[in-house]
Write a protein that holds these residues in place. Sequence first.
Motif, mmCIF file in Angstrom:
data_model
loop_
_atom_site.group_PDB
_atom_site.id
_atom_site.type_symbol
_atom_site.label_atom_id
_atom_site.label_comp_id
_atom_site.label_asym_id
_atom_site.label_seq_id
_atom_site.Cartn_x
_atom_site.Cartn_y
_atom_site.Cartn_z
ATOM 1 N N GLY A 69 48.060 38.367 47.698
ATOM 2 C CA GLY A 69 49.216 38.713 46.877
ATOM 3 C C GLY A 69 49.091 40.155 46.450
ATOM 4 O O GLY A 69 47.966 40.662 46.333
ATOM 5 N N PRO A 70 50.219 40.833 46.210
ATOM 6 C CA PRO A 70 50.144 42.221 45.742
ATOM 7 C C PRO A 70 49.476 42.292 44.365
ATOM 8 O O PRO A 70 49.285 41.263 43.711
ATOM 9 N N ASN A 71 49.151 43.500 43.919
ATOM 10 C CA ASN A 71 48.582 43.676 42.579
ATOM 11 C C ASN A 71 49.514 43.063 41.541
ATOM 12 O O ASN A 71 50.736 43.229 41.620
ATOM 13 N N GLY A 72 48.934 42.345 40.589
ATOM 14 C CA GLY A 72 49.737 41.764 39.518
ATOM 15 C C GLY A 72 50.536 40.552 39.939
ATOM 16 O O GLY A 72 51.447 40.116 39.230
ATOM 17 N N SER A 73 50.207 39.985 41.090
ATOM 18 C CA SER A 73 50.998 38.846 41.565
ATOM 19 C C SER A 73 50.573 37.532 40.918
ATOM 20 O O SER A 73 51.276 36.533 41.032
ATOM 21 N N GLY A 74 49.413 37.538 40.257
ATOM 22 C CA GLY A 74 48.967 36.330 39.555
ATOM 23 C C GLY A 74 47.798 35.609 40.219
ATOM 24 O O GLY A 74 47.497 34.469 39.867
ATOM 25 N N LYS A 75 47.125 36.271 41.127
ATOM 26 C CA LYS A 75 45.998 35.619 41.834
ATOM 27 C C LYS A 75 44.858 35.270 40.869
ATOM 28 O O LYS A 75 44.382 34.139 40.833
ATOM 29 N N SER A 76 44.436 36.275 40.103
ATOM 30 C CA SER A 76 43.312 36.031 39.181
ATOM 31 C C SER A 76 43.692 35.015 38.113
ATOM 32 O O SER A 76 42.888 34.153 37.750
ATOM 33 N N THR A 77 44.927 35.123 37.619
ATOM 34 C CA THR A 77 45.388 34.166 36.602
ATOM 35 C C THR A 77 45.386 32.753 37.180
ATOM 36 O O THR A 77 44.986 31.797 36.504
ATOM 37 N N THR A 78 45.815 32.630 38.431
ATOM 38 C CA THR A 78 45.828 31.309 39.067
ATOM 39 C C THR A 78 44.412 30.748 39.163
ATOM 40 O O THR A 78 44.175 29.569 38.867
ATOM 41 N N MET A 79 43.479 31.603 39.560
ATOM 42 C CA MET A 79 42.088 31.133 39.659
ATOM 43 C C MET A 79 41.573 30.690 38.294
ATOM 44 O O MET A 79 40.886 29.681 38.178
ATOM 45 N N ARG A 80 41.917 31.459 37.257
ATOM 46 C CA ARG A 80 41.463 31.095 35.911
ATOM 47 C C ARG A 80 42.108 29.782 35.460
ATOM 48 O O ARG A 80 41.465 28.957 34.813
ATOM 49 N N LEU A 81 43.376 29.596 35.817
ATOM 50 C CA LEU A 81 44.044 28.323 35.481
ATOM 51 C C LEU A 81 43.356 27.160 36.184
ATOM 52 O O LEU A 81 43.156 26.092 35.602
ATOM 53 N N MET A 82 42.993 27.397 37.445
ATOM 54 C CA MET A 82 42.337 26.318 38.210
ATOM 55 C C MET A 82 41.009 25.918 37.573
ATOM 56 O O MET A 82 40.605 24.757 37.612
ATOM 57 N N LEU A 83 40.338 26.909 36.982
ATOM 58 C CA LEU A 83 39.027 26.633 36.375
ATOM 59 C C LEU A 83 39.136 26.210 34.913
ATOM 60 O O LEU A 83 38.119 25.956 34.264
ATOM 61 N N GLY A 84 40.353 26.180 34.396
ATOM 62 C CA GLY A 84 40.542 25.778 32.998
ATOM 63 C C GLY A 84 40.186 26.869 32.018
ATOM 64 O O GLY A 84 39.975 26.608 30.830
ATOM 65 N N LEU A 85 40.124 28.112 32.482
ATOM 66 C CA LEU A 85 39.759 29.213 31.591
ATOM 67 C C LEU A 85 40.961 29.721 30.805
ATOM 68 O O LEU A 85 40.808 30.239 29.711
ATOM 69 N N ASP A 86 42.141 29.609 31.404
ATOM 70 C CA ASP A 86 43.360 30.024 30.715
ATOM 71 C C ASP A 86 44.176 28.784 30.378
ATOM 72 O O ASP A 86 44.150 27.797 31.105
#
Lengths: 303, 248
Positions: A35-52
């Motif tokens: 995904g482009p920068n700011g597309s939400g990749k890191s946020t998605t990973m954090r959601l998957m891990l229950g961090l966000d």
Amino acid sequence: MRVEAINLDKYFKKVHAVNNLSFTIEPGRVTGFLGPNGSGKSTTMRLMLGLDSGSGHTLFDGKPLTHHSPVTRVVGAHLDAKFFHPKRTAYAHLRMLGSESGVTKARVNEVLELVGLESVAKKRPGGFSLGMGQRLGLASAILADPQVLMLDEPANGLDPQSIQWMRDFLRHYASLGRSVLVSSHLLSEMQLLADDLVVIAKGDLIAAETMKEFLARASAGAVVVRTTDSRKLAEALQAQGLTLVASGVDELRVPEVTSDRVGHIAFAAGVPILELRTESASLESVFLQLTENAQEYRVGGAQ
Amino acid sequence: MISALKYEWRRLWSVRATWIMSVSYLVLVGLLGALPIYLDKNGPTQSWNGLYSASSNLLCLILLSVIAAQTFGHEYRYGLIRLTLTEFPKRERVFIAKLVLLFVYYVLIATAGWSVLGVIGATAPEGKVSADAAGYSMSGMHIPQLWQSFVFGWGYLVIAFAITVLTRNLALGIVLPFVTATLGEQIITALSTLAKGRMDWLVHSLPFTNGDAWLSGDSDLQQPGLVYLAWVVGILLLSAIRFHKSDA
């Protein structure tokens, strides 16, 4: 272990960072996360891990992560190359992270050796380069030999040899039946590494399919032929109803045709061929095509 | 929970700051206990209880508050909280493990501090430390009981711990309790005097003013120990809620 992300959704105030994403990571395969920068990749990973906090859930082998124990045998994550205390030695860092699953000192040393950090194991990582930080992050993730690896931009800052090493390592890891999710901006690298792809842009799912299916989205590949008599060959090809979309002085480009057919036509026309190759769509070209209008941050000032 | 405690134990002792602060605490406790005995040879006889109260002096507690603030402070500063919560997705387990380990550390370091003071008292010149003496404390005429000193110190550490969670800032976790105790509440008390009693309700509600009154036996305030306890529990609960609900 199969990982299912189901209806992941996240707002940062009014920004819809992740929009109802659902996809699956299959065991035994490397899944690229693009995904482009700011597309939400890191946020998605954090959601998957229950961090966000957000809505939706992620199932690891049919169960939420909180229902597994020890968790580090299920999932190992590397989210940033600088997630360590600069004064805690690499060895102590891994010993601490190995507490949950009872990782032994021997395993810590083994992992440090595997990522090539054994010589700096007792040094403080504050002075580590970005590449060394990535290696320490990867060591943290694989420490307890988890069934699922989630890596966020693990190749950033690595030299070409290390990138190749990481690619081989991740492919080997997946070949053992483990699931690997890896995000990266290095598209050429991803094309060599990933079996499946999840592509997002502005928080929306663009694609979740195999690499082959994703590449097939682009216009069919073209055949490039170099000859000593391009005019004669062009006439022969056009006589067969083929279209030439571009040509150089001694080079022709013929879309939607196989190299076999071009070879036969050239032979029949008595035109010598110097080079004949199939030009396939690259991951980069398809990715750019699909995310063209979905970049959060553009170069050149345009929005 | 055992693995979370083990994680915390390793986290605590694998950074140099823990060792530096612990040794500094013991040295400072020793100095605060020994200096009045040895510098003033003609001074009053110290009681054992008074000698032991040196361990809960605010200067000593500031050193320990660094350890308390680091419990979460380092995790937020260096992004380690994401590794911690990946390993322990049940957040309440992480919070409780950190609090329990901080308490264990406090018990150990307080015991070590009392041991240092015990050695100082035992080796003091004859007649300088006595069980029969009225003694003196550094914070007033009244000498608190040992358990009171211990509880006050624990409350102070919990406040530092909780402020770090609330602000996600290591420095604020250390500085805010200290500045509030030594400066902020003094200013409010002075303003209250100028306001001719119209701000008494506020002064009577301040955490460290009440905590200090409880230690020094000041009877002007109603239930100062309970007010201090309410502050400690209240701020701890707020931090637990924030930790549970916020993004890592």
